[in-house]
Design an enzyme around this catalytic site. Structure first.
Site, short mmCIF file in Angstrom:
data_model
loop_
_atom_site.label_atom_id
_atom_site.label_comp_id
_atom_site.label_asym_id
_atom_site.label_seq_id
_atom_site.Cartn_x
_atom_site.Cartn_y
_atom_site.Cartn_z
N ALA A 184 -7.55 -10.46 78.49
CA ALA A 184 -8.65 -11.19 78.43
C ALA A 184 -9.23 -10.77 77.69
O ALA A 184 -9.23 -8.66 77.66
CB ALA A 184 -9.05 -11.40 79.49
N GLU A 238 0.28 -12.26 81.51
CA GLU A 238 0.04 -13.68 82.56
C GLU A 238 0.63 -14.95 82.05
O GLU A 238 0.93 -15.61 82.65
CB GLU A 238 -1.38 -13.71 83.12
CG GLU A 238 -2.07 -12.47 83.80
CD GLU A 238 -3.75 -12.02 84.14
OE1 GLU A 238 -3.76 -12.38 83.50
OE2 GLU A 238 -3.68 -12.46 85.68
N1 CAA Z 1 -10.15 -7.40 74.61
C1 CAA Z 1 -10.38 -6.66 73.92
N2 CAA Z 1 -10.55 -6.37 72.76
C2 CAA Z 1 -9.14 -5.34 72.32
C3 CAA Z 1 -8.24 -5.63 73.76
C4 CAA Z 1 -8.75 -6.50 75.11
N3 CAA Z 1 -8.25 -6.82 75.98
N4 CAA Z 1 -7.33 -5.09 73.48
C5 CAA Z 1 -7.30 -4.38 72.11
N5 CAA Z 1 -8.98 -5.45 71.46
C6 CAA Z 1 -8.65 -4.42 70.40
C7 CAA Z 1 -9.54 -2.74 70.27
O1 CAA Z 1 -10.90 -3.05 70.64
C8 CAA Z 1 -8.96 -2.83 69.14
O2 CAA Z 1 -10.62 -3.31 68.55
P1 CAA Z 1 -11.33 -2.50 67.42
O3 CAA Z 1 -10.47 -2.29 66.35
O4 CAA Z 1 -12.54 -3.22 66.58
O5 CAA Z 1 -11.88 -1.31 67.44
C9 CAA Z 1 -8.19 -3.52 68.78
O6 CAA Z 1 -7.46 -4.51 69.62
C10 CAA Z 1 -6.27 -2.17 68.43
O7 CAA Z 1 -7.18 -2.04 69.43
P2 CAA Z 1 -6.42 -0.21 70.18
O8 CAA Z 1 -7.27 -0.04 68.62
O9 CAA Z 1 -7.75 0.01 71.18
O10 CAA Z 1 -5.15 -0.15 68.74
P3 CAA Z 1 -3.88 0.76 70.08
O11 CAA Z 1 -3.35 0.72 69.76
O12 CAA Z 1 -4.85 2.45 70.04
O13 CAA Z 1 -3.41 0.83 71.36
C11 CAA Z 1 -3.58 -1.29 73.63
C12 CAA Z 1 -3.78 -0.44 72.38
C13 CAA Z 1 -2.64 0.22 74.30
C14 CAA Z 1 -3.21 -2.61 73.57
C15 CAA Z 1 -5.32 -1.28 74.07
O14 CAA Z 1 -5.94 -2.00 73.21
C16 CAA Z 1 -6.08 -1.11 75.62
O15 CAA Z 1 -5.79 -0.83 76.27
N6 CAA Z 1 -6.34 -2.47 75.30
C17 CAA Z 1 -6.33 -3.42 77.01
C18 CAA Z 1 -5.16 -3.56 78.09
C19 CAA Z 1 -6.26 -3.98 78.87
O16 CAA Z 1 -6.91 -3.86 79.66
N7 CAA Z 1 -6.40 -5.68 79.03
C20 CAA Z 1 -6.06 -6.52 80.47
C21 CAA Z 1 -7.35 -7.02 80.01
S1 CAA Z 1 -8.21 -7.47 80.70
C22 CAA Z 1 -8.14 -8.97 81.79
O17 CAA Z 1 -6.89 -9.59 81.44
C23 CAA Z 1 -7.91 -9.14 83.31
C24 CAA Z 1 -7.42 -10.79 83.43
O18 CAA Z 1 -6.08 -10.70 83.97
C25 CAA Z 1 -7.86 -12.35 83.11
#
Ligand code: CAA
Length: 272
Positions: free
Chosen positions: A69, A117
């Site tokens: 999300a 999910e």
């Molecule tokens: N939401 C918003 N933006 C996201 C995102 C997310 N879940 N995941 C990645 N992005 C964005 C990053 O902010 C980044 O944007 P910018 O370039 O503008 O800074 C871009 O996508 C690329 O991401 P990274 O630079 O972080 O890429 P990476 O290769 O270094 O890392 C990753 C990849 C490990 C997937 C990392 O992006 C990450 O940990 N993302 C979040 C994962 C997460 O926590 N997901 C769960 C969300 S909560 C949820 O889903 C709740 C639910 O059940 C409803």
């Protein structure tokens, strides 16, 4: 508006009997925001009406299936906003699960949080080598909101689900396979081909029986064993009022391949 902003966040393309749904927020690793979830619901509603579509593939453009999300959109949510967002995502994924057509998630890169999910709301998951799976919500101070706390334990058992949910750890494709989270792991450059091949196999089968299997399994998961078996018997009976059964069994006895009547979901008893 830039070219990127003008593109639809979710694209539906139909090639003969196979529909492909592609998430297209590559820059944000296909993070699921309100617009994406709304579009997934719309696409599912459109596909549900198309009896020419027999299999649905779901994929992410760019370097991830979906990284969850959209954290940027969620950060300042009130409790009421968050609950509504959760319901929006749950409704979108329920619409996918309720499709009569089999759905196949092609997972590469990341399937995290809402991304996993989404994959779990599909009937079958194929992973590319190198794909990473997880429910990292706890690391953000929240519980899953798009069905992870419910579908993950049903899919891989409570113990393994609690491990992933409580630690927030990511697992690789091999571990996802061991856990039963995916059914197949293939090299990344073979992911699309693997999806196509599986779709081809499903296309040789009868849409009525496939839709019936889906409904029997998903409805049965909500029932106690006795009620589930009764429901199964009823649906088994309905198959015998449908031409697919006559063709399938006659073809077997005549030692030939069945030629199932297509686009016949509702003939002789509704599978939906
Ligand atoms: N939401 C918003 N933006 C996201 C995102 C997310 N879940 N995941 C990645 N992005 C964005 C990053 O902010 C980044 O944007 P910018 O370039 O503008 O800074 C871009 O996508 C690329 O991401 P990274 O630079 O972080 O890429 P990476 O290769 O270094 O890392 C990753 C990849 C490990 C997937 C990392 O992006 C990450 O940990 N993302 C979040 C994962 C997460 O926590 N997901 C769960 C969300 S909560 C949820 O889903 C709740 C639910 O059940 C409803």
């Amino acid at each position: 508006m830039s070219q990127e902003e003008m593109r639809d966040v979710v694209e539906l393309s139909v090639d003969g009997p196979v529909a492909t749904v592609t998430l297209q927020r590559e820059k944000q690793l296909n993070a699921l925001n309100r617009a994406v979830l709304t579009k997934i619901s719309e696409v599912a509603a459109a596909v549900a009406e198309r009896s020419d579509v027999r299999v649905v593939l779901l994929r992410g453009a760019g370097r991830a299936f979906a990284a969850g999300a959209d954290i940027a959109q969620m950060r300042d949510f009130s409790a009421a906003d968050a609950e509504a967002f959760s319901r929006l995502g749950q409704a979108a994924f329920a619409a996918l699960e309720a499709l009569p057509q089999p759905t196949i998630a092609l997972v590469h890169g990341y399937a995290l949080g809402g991304g996993l999910e989404l994959a779990m709301a599909c009937d079958i998951r194929i992973a590319a080598e190198g794909a990473k799976f997880g429910q990292p919500e706890v690391t953000l101070g929240v519980v899953p909101g798009f069905g992870g706390s419910q579908r993950l334990p049903r899919l891989i058992g409570q113990g393994n689900a609690l491990y992933l949910l409580l630690t927030g750890e990511m697992v690789d494709a091999a571990e996802a396979m061991r856990l039963g989270l995916v059914s197949k792991v293939v090299p990344q450059d073979e992911l699309e081909t693997a999806g196509r091949q599986l779709a081809e196999r499903l296309l040789t089968l009868g849409p009525y029986a496939l839709a019936g299997v889906k409904r029997t399994v998903y409805e049965g998961a909500e029932l106690d064993l006795h009620s589930g078996l009764r429901m199964e018997a009823g649906r088994f009976g309905l198959c015998f009022a449908h031409p697919e059964q006559t063709e399938g069994m006659t073809a077997f006895l005549e030692r030939r391949k069945p030629d199932f009547p297509q686009a016949s979901l509702d003939e002789g008893g509704a599978a939906r």
